[in-house]
Write a protein that holds these residues in place. Sequence first.
Motif, PDB file in Angstrom:
ATOM      1  N   GLN A  49      38.557 -21.017  27.800  1.00  0.00           N
ATOM      2  CA  GLN A  49      39.428 -19.855  27.787  1.00  0.00           C
ATOM      3  C   GLN A  49      39.583 -19.318  26.366  1.00  0.00           C
ATOM      4  N   LYS A  50      39.733 -20.230  25.418  1.00  0.00           N
ATOM      5  CA  LYS A  50      39.876 -19.818  24.021  1.00  0.00           C
ATOM      6  C   LYS A  50      38.615 -19.096  23.545  1.00  0.00           C
ATOM      7  N   GLN A  51      37.450 -19.586  23.942  1.00  0.00           N
ATOM      8  CA  GLN A  51      36.206 -18.922  23.563  1.00  0.00           C
ATOM      9  C   GLN A  51      36.143 -17.511  24.141  1.00  0.00           C
ATOM     10  N   ALA A  52      36.586 -17.350  25.386  1.00  0.00           N
ATOM     11  CA  ALA A  52      36.589 -16.022  25.999  1.00  0.00           C
ATOM     12  C   ALA A  52      37.502 -15.084  25.212  1.00  0.00           C
ATOM     13  N   VAL A  53      38.662 -15.581  24.802  1.00  0.00           N
ATOM     14  CA  VAL A  53      39.591 -14.761  24.023  1.00  0.00           C
ATOM     15  C   VAL A  53      38.983 -14.426  22.660  1.00  0.00           C
ATOM     16  N   LEU A  54      38.302 -15.384  22.028  1.00  0.00           N
ATOM     17  CA  LEU A  54      37.670 -15.122  20.732  1.00  0.00           C
ATOM     18  C   LEU A  54      36.587 -14.051  20.843  1.00  0.00           C
ATOM     19  N   VAL A  55      35.833 -14.080  21.939  1.00  0.00           N
ATOM     20  CA  VAL A  55      34.803 -13.061  22.156  1.00  0.00           C
ATOM     21  C   VAL A  55      35.452 -11.680  22.263  1.00  0.00           C
ATOM     22  N   ILE A  56      36.553 -11.610  22.988  1.00  0.00           N
ATOM     23  CA  ILE A  56      37.253 -10.337  23.149  1.00  0.00           C
ATOM     24  C   ILE A  56      37.825  -9.878  21.804  1.00  0.00           C
ATOM     25  N   GLN A  57      38.375 -10.808  21.031  1.00  0.00           N
ATOM     26  CA  GLN A  57      38.911 -10.442  19.718  1.00  0.00           C
ATOM     27  C   GLN A  57      37.813  -9.856  18.822  1.00  0.00           C
ATOM     28  N   ARG A  58      36.659 -10.500  18.805  1.00  0.00           N
ATOM     29  CA  ARG A  58      35.549  -9.987  17.989  1.00  0.00           C
ATOM     30  C   ARG A  58      35.119  -8.600  18.466  1.00  0.00           C
ATOM     31  N   HIS A  59      35.103  -8.414  19.780  1.00  0.00           N
ATOM     32  CA  HIS A  59      34.731  -7.110  20.351  1.00  0.00           C
ATOM     33  C   HIS A  59      35.713  -6.033  19.889  1.00  0.00           C
ATOM     34  N   ILE A  60      36.997  -6.337  19.957  1.00  0.00           N
ATOM     35  CA  ILE A  60      38.025  -5.374  19.545  1.00  0.00           C
ATOM     36  C   ILE A  60      37.897  -5.077  18.054  1.00  0.00           C
ATOM     37  N   GLU A  61      37.652  -6.106  17.257  1.00  0.00           N
ATOM     38  CA  GLU A  61      37.506  -5.909  15.812  1.00  0.00           C
ATOM     39  C   GLU A  61      36.297  -5.025  15.493  1.00  0.00           C
ATOM     40  N   ARG A  62      35.190  -5.268  16.193  1.00  0.00           N
ATOM     41  CA  ARG A  62      33.974  -4.470  15.942  1.00  0.00           C
ATOM     42  C   ARG A  62      34.152  -3.017  16.343  1.00  0.00           C
ATOM     43  N   THR A  63      34.829  -2.789  17.458  1.00  0.00           N
ATOM     44  CA  THR A  63      34.969  -1.426  17.966  1.00  0.00           C
ATOM     45  C   THR A  63      36.218  -0.730  17.456  1.00  0.00           C
ATOM     46  N   GLY A  64      37.100  -1.462  16.805  1.00  0.00           N
ATOM     47  CA  GLY A  64      38.348  -0.867  16.338  1.00  0.00           C
ATOM     48  C   GLY A  64      39.254  -0.477  17.486  1.00  0.00           C
ATOM     49  N   GLY A  65      39.077  -1.093  18.632  1.00  0.00           N
ATOM     50  CA  GLY A  65      39.912  -0.801  19.786  1.00  0.00           C
ATOM     51  C   GLY A  65      39.436   0.384  20.603  1.00  0.00           C
ATOM     52  N   LYS A  66      38.307   0.963  20.224  1.00  0.00           N
ATOM     53  CA  LYS A  66      37.799   2.131  20.955  1.00  0.00           C
ATOM     54  C   LYS A  66      37.392   1.706  22.368  1.00  0.00           C
ATOM     55  N   GLY A  67      37.969   2.356  23.362  1.00  0.00           N
ATOM     56  CA  GLY A  67      37.639   2.069  24.749  1.00  0.00           C
ATOM     57  C   GLY A  67      38.130   0.716  25.233  1.00  0.00           C
TER      58      GLY A  67
ATOM     59  N   LEU B  15      46.529 -15.428  28.846  1.00  0.00           N
ATOM     60  CA  LEU B  15      45.622 -16.218  28.020  1.00  0.00           C
ATOM     61  C   LEU B  15      45.489 -15.630  26.622  1.00  0.00           C
ATOM     62  N   PHE B  16      45.382 -14.328  26.538  1.00  0.00           N
ATOM     63  CA  PHE B  16      45.209 -13.683  25.236  1.00  0.00           C
ATOM     64  C   PHE B  16      46.411 -13.970  24.350  1.00  0.00           C
ATOM     65  N   LYS B  17      47.596 -13.788  24.878  1.00  0.00           N
ATOM     66  CA  LYS B  17      48.808 -14.021  24.086  1.00  0.00           C
ATOM     67  C   LYS B  17      48.899 -15.485  23.676  1.00  0.00           C
ATOM     68  N   HIS B  18      48.549 -16.385  24.579  1.00  0.00           N
ATOM     69  CA  HIS B  18      48.624 -17.813  24.283  1.00  0.00           C
ATOM     70  C   HIS B  18      47.648 -18.205  23.168  1.00  0.00           C
ATOM     71  N   HIS B  19      46.409 -17.762  23.260  1.00  0.00           N
ATOM     72  CA  HIS B  19      45.380 -18.183  22.307  1.00  0.00           C
ATOM     73  C   HIS B  19      45.354 -17.348  21.024  1.00  0.00           C
ATOM     74  N   ALA B  20      45.723 -16.070  21.115  1.00  0.00           N
ATOM     75  CA  ALA B  20      45.686 -15.213  19.930  1.00  0.00           C
ATOM     76  C   ALA B  20      47.016 -15.223  19.179  1.00  0.00           C
ATOM     77  N   GLY B  21      48.082 -15.595  19.880  1.00  0.00           N
ATOM     78  CA  GLY B  21      49.393 -15.615  19.235  1.00  0.00           C
ATOM     79  C   GLY B  21      50.035 -14.244  19.129  1.00  0.00           C
ATOM     80  N   ILE B  22      49.427 -13.255  19.735  1.00  0.00           N
ATOM     81  CA  ILE B  22      49.936 -11.882  19.725  1.00  0.00           C
ATOM     82  C   ILE B  22      49.481 -11.227  21.020  1.00  0.00           C
ATOM     83  N   GLY B  23      50.253 -10.261  21.496  1.00  0.00           N
ATOM     84  CA  GLY B  23      49.877  -9.565  22.709  1.00  0.00           C
ATOM     85  C   GLY B  23      48.631  -8.707  22.506  1.00  0.00           C
ATOM     86  N   LEU B  24      47.989  -8.368  23.600  1.00  0.00           N
ATOM     87  CA  LEU B  24      46.752  -7.587  23.532  1.00  0.00           C
ATOM     88  C   LEU B  24      46.970  -6.236  22.856  1.00  0.00           C
ATOM     89  N   ARG B  25      47.995  -5.511  23.272  1.00  0.00           N
ATOM     90  CA  ARG B  25      48.247  -4.175  22.704  1.00  0.00           C
ATOM     91  C   ARG B  25      48.508  -4.282  21.204  1.00  0.00           C
TER      92      ARG B  25
END
Length: 156
Positions: free
Chosen positions: A60-78, A98-108
Amino acid sequence: LIPAGEAGAEMPSLWREHLTLKLPEELIRVRLQSAVVSILCRIAAEGFKPELTEDRTSMQKQAVLVIQRHIERTGGKGASLDNLARIAGFSKFHFLRLFKHHAGIGLRGYIERCRRQRMEAMRDDGRSCKEIAAELGFSCPAAFSRWKHRQKETVF
C-alpha cells in the motif's frame, strides 16, 4: 515442483519400458497411478504452505509513493480522485485513507503543496502567469489567479 528423480520424470521411462520390455499392463497402471498420486500430493502440500507475500502495508505504501511521484511530476495537473485511485488500484475512499496514513497529509493538501512548489519553480524560471496556469492545468489564467489568492489565505 518435483525433483527429476521423482514421479513425473519416471512417466516417459515407464512408457519406454512398457514398449521395450513388454511389462504387464497392470504393473504399468499401478506405477503410473503412483506417479500421479505423488504429483497430486506434492501439489496439495505446496498449496498448504504459508504464503510468502510481501507485507500488505508495504504494498500500500508503494502504491501511495507512486501516486506521490506522479503528482510531483505533473504538478497536480489532471489529478482527480477517480484517476489517482484507479492508478493505485483502490476504491476512492480506501485510497483517501491510505494516502493520508502513508503520506501524513490529505490528498488535496498534497496536491496543493506540489502545485505551489511547481508554480514557484516556474516563476523562478521567469515563466509568465499564463504559461504557469496552462502547465498546472487551470482552465484559464483567471482561475489560476483565484487559486493563487486562496493559497495566500490557506495555511497547510
